[in-house]
Motif scaffolding. Sequence first.
Motif, PDB file in Angstrom:
ATOM      1  N   ALA A  41       0.754  -1.541  -0.098  1.00 14.45           N
ATOM      2  CA  ALA A  41      -0.110  -0.170   0.094  1.00 14.45           C
ATOM      3  C   ALA A  41       0.975   1.241   0.078  1.00 14.45           C
ATOM      4  CB  ALA A  41      -1.046   0.028   1.223  1.00 14.45           C
ATOM      5  N   ASP A  42       2.026   1.203   0.487  1.00 12.19           N
ATOM      6  CA  ASP A  42       2.850   2.389   0.636  1.00 12.19           C
ATOM      7  C   ASP A  42       3.760   2.710  -0.579  1.00 12.19           C
ATOM      8  OD1 ASP A  42       2.435   2.795   3.351  1.00 12.19           O
ATOM      9  OD2 ASP A  42       3.750   1.906   4.285  1.00 12.19           O
ATOM     10  N   VAL A  43       3.833   1.367  -1.175  1.00 11.64           N
ATOM     11  CA  VAL A  43       4.604   1.428  -2.466  1.00 11.64           C
ATOM     12  C   VAL A  43       3.677   2.360  -3.539  1.00 11.64           C
ATOM     13  CG1 VAL A  43       5.540   0.210  -4.450  1.00 11.64           C
ATOM     14  CG2 VAL A  43       6.220  -0.500  -2.014  1.00 11.64           C
ATOM     15  N   TYR A  44       2.320   1.727  -3.654  1.00 14.24           N
ATOM     16  CA  TYR A  44       1.287   2.450  -4.446  1.00 14.24           C
ATOM     17  C   TYR A  44       1.091   4.052  -4.055  1.00 14.24           C
ATOM     18  CZ  TYR A  44       0.574  -2.271  -6.443  1.00 14.24           C
ATOM     19  OH  TYR A  44       0.606  -3.340  -7.197  1.00 14.24           O
ATOM     20  N   ALA A  45       1.120   4.133  -2.758  1.00 16.96           N
ATOM     21  CA  ALA A  45       0.961   5.423  -2.674  1.00 16.96           C
ATOM     22  C   ALA A  45       2.140   6.528  -2.753  1.00 16.96           C
ATOM     23  CB  ALA A  45       0.825   5.710  -1.015  1.00 16.96           C
ATOM     24  N   ALA A  46       3.279   5.779  -2.660  1.00 15.60           N
ATOM     25  CA  ALA A  46       4.490   6.600  -3.091  1.00 15.60           C
ATOM     26  C   ALA A  46       4.619   6.787  -4.493  1.00 15.60           C
ATOM     27  CB  ALA A  46       5.896   5.782  -2.518  1.00 15.60           C
ATOM     28  N   ALA A  47       4.006   5.664  -5.442  1.00 11.20           N
ATOM     29  CA  ALA A  47       3.881   6.002  -6.924  1.00 11.20           C
ATOM     30  C   ALA A  47       2.951   7.016  -7.222  1.00 11.20           C
ATOM     31  CB  ALA A  47       3.798   4.687  -7.524  1.00 11.20           C
ATOM     32  N   ALA A  48       1.850   6.930  -6.545  1.00 12.42           N
ATOM     33  CA  ALA A  48       1.147   8.170  -6.682  1.00 12.42           C
ATOM     34  C   ALA A  48       1.477   9.546  -6.584  1.00 12.42           C
ATOM     35  CB  ALA A  48      -0.213   7.831  -6.066  1.00 12.42           C
ATOM     36  N   PHE A  49       2.406   9.807  -5.314  1.00  8.54           N
ATOM     37  CA  PHE A  49       2.683  11.016  -4.917  1.00  8.54           C
ATOM     38  C   PHE A  49       4.049  11.343  -6.050  1.00  8.54           C
ATOM     39  CE2 PHE A  49       1.092  10.587  -0.565  1.00  8.54           C
ATOM     40  CZ  PHE A  49       0.684  11.789  -0.423  1.00  8.54           C
ATOM     41  N   ALA A  50       4.762  10.457  -6.350  1.00 10.60           N
ATOM     42  CA  ALA A  50       5.702  10.761  -7.344  1.00 10.60           C
ATOM     43  C   ALA A  50       5.174  11.116  -8.489  1.00 10.60           C
ATOM     44  CB  ALA A  50       6.667   9.404  -7.599  1.00 10.60           C
ATOM     45  N   GLU A  51       4.302  10.492  -9.021  1.00 12.67           N
ATOM     46  CA  GLU A  51       3.591  10.948 -10.427  1.00 12.67           C
ATOM     47  C   GLU A  51       2.947  12.216 -10.389  1.00 12.67           C
ATOM     48  OE1 GLU A  51       1.019   7.734 -11.196  1.00 12.67           O
ATOM     49  OE2 GLU A  51       2.296   6.423 -11.965  1.00 12.67           O
ATOM     50  N   ALA A  52       2.543  12.373  -9.131  1.00  9.82           N
ATOM     51  CA  ALA A  52       2.062  13.992  -8.957  1.00  9.82           C
ATOM     52  C   ALA A  52       3.109  14.964  -8.964  1.00  9.82           C
ATOM     53  CB  ALA A  52       0.759  13.735  -7.929  1.00  9.82           C
ATOM     54  N   GLY A  53       4.432  14.744  -8.881  1.00  8.76           N
ATOM     55  CA  GLY A  53       5.372  15.556  -8.748  1.00  8.76           C
ATOM     56  C   GLY A  53       5.837  15.765  -7.138  1.00  8.76           C
ATOM     57  N   CYS A  54       5.312  14.988  -6.071  1.00  6.22           N
ATOM     58  CA  CYS A  54       5.581  15.251  -4.600  1.00  6.22           C
ATOM     59  C   CYS A  54       6.606  14.212  -4.339  1.00  6.22           C
ATOM     60  CB  CYS A  54       4.407  15.005  -3.815  1.00  6.22           C
ATOM     61  SG  CYS A  54       3.003  16.412  -4.347  1.00  6.22           S
ATOM     62  N   HIS A  55       7.843  14.462  -4.700  1.00  5.65           N
ATOM     63  CA  HIS A  55       9.106  13.298  -4.730  1.00  5.65           C
ATOM     64  C   HIS A  55       9.328  13.252  -3.235  1.00  5.65           C
ATOM     65  CE1 HIS A  55       9.128  13.129  -9.056  1.00  5.65           C
ATOM     66  NE2 HIS A  55       9.115  14.644  -9.063  1.00  5.65           N
ATOM     67  N   GLU A  56       9.234  14.233  -2.180  1.00  7.48           N
ATOM     68  CA  GLU A  56       9.877  14.267  -0.941  1.00  7.48           C
ATOM     69  C   GLU A  56       8.872  13.412  -0.490  1.00  7.48           C
ATOM     70  OE1 GLU A  56       9.841  17.314  -2.349  1.00  7.48           O
ATOM     71  OE2 GLU A  56      11.750  17.649  -2.837  1.00  7.48           O
ATOM     72  N   GLU A  57       7.514  13.428  -0.369  1.00 10.72           N
ATOM     73  CA  GLU A  57       6.555  12.945   0.239  1.00 10.72           C
ATOM     74  C   GLU A  57       6.643  11.136  -0.255  1.00 10.72           C
ATOM     75  OE1 GLU A  57       5.999  15.484  -1.279  1.00 10.72           O
ATOM     76  OE2 GLU A  57       5.190  16.881   0.113  1.00 10.72           O
ATOM     77  N   ALA A  58       6.975  11.010  -1.463  1.00 10.39           N
ATOM     78  CA  ALA A  58       7.008   9.520  -2.056  1.00 10.39           C
ATOM     79  C   ALA A  58       8.347   8.925  -1.219  1.00 10.39           C
ATOM     80  CB  ALA A  58       7.121   9.799  -3.511  1.00 10.39           C
TER      81      ALA A  58
END
Length: 95
Positions: free
Chosen positions: A40-57
């Motif tokens: 679940a954390d991996v998928y959430a991190a991928a979503a954040f990264a795709e949205a440009g929120c790299h630090e959160e990912a």
Amino acid sequence: MLGMLKRLEDTYAGLAFAEAGEREEAMRMADVTECKVGMADVYAAAAFAEAGCHEEALELMGCKPKRLAPPPQACGFLESVGLSGVRVAYGLAEA
């Protein structure tokens, strides 16, 4: 190139041990560590990264964020194409 070949060799050696049921030895040979992050954390991190929120990912993946500044001579070009803050390496190849 030799580093990549060594890495592949180690990975395949680890794979053979994993198939034989020797989990710890396989991980040691392949030089990998157990992931403490859930899917679940991996998928959430991928979503954040795709949205440009790299630090959160990176935070979701348990990684420490690193700020890489591009070399001064590349700043103008990288900023003009929307890649400021991205590490880029240039090279020449003979055709």
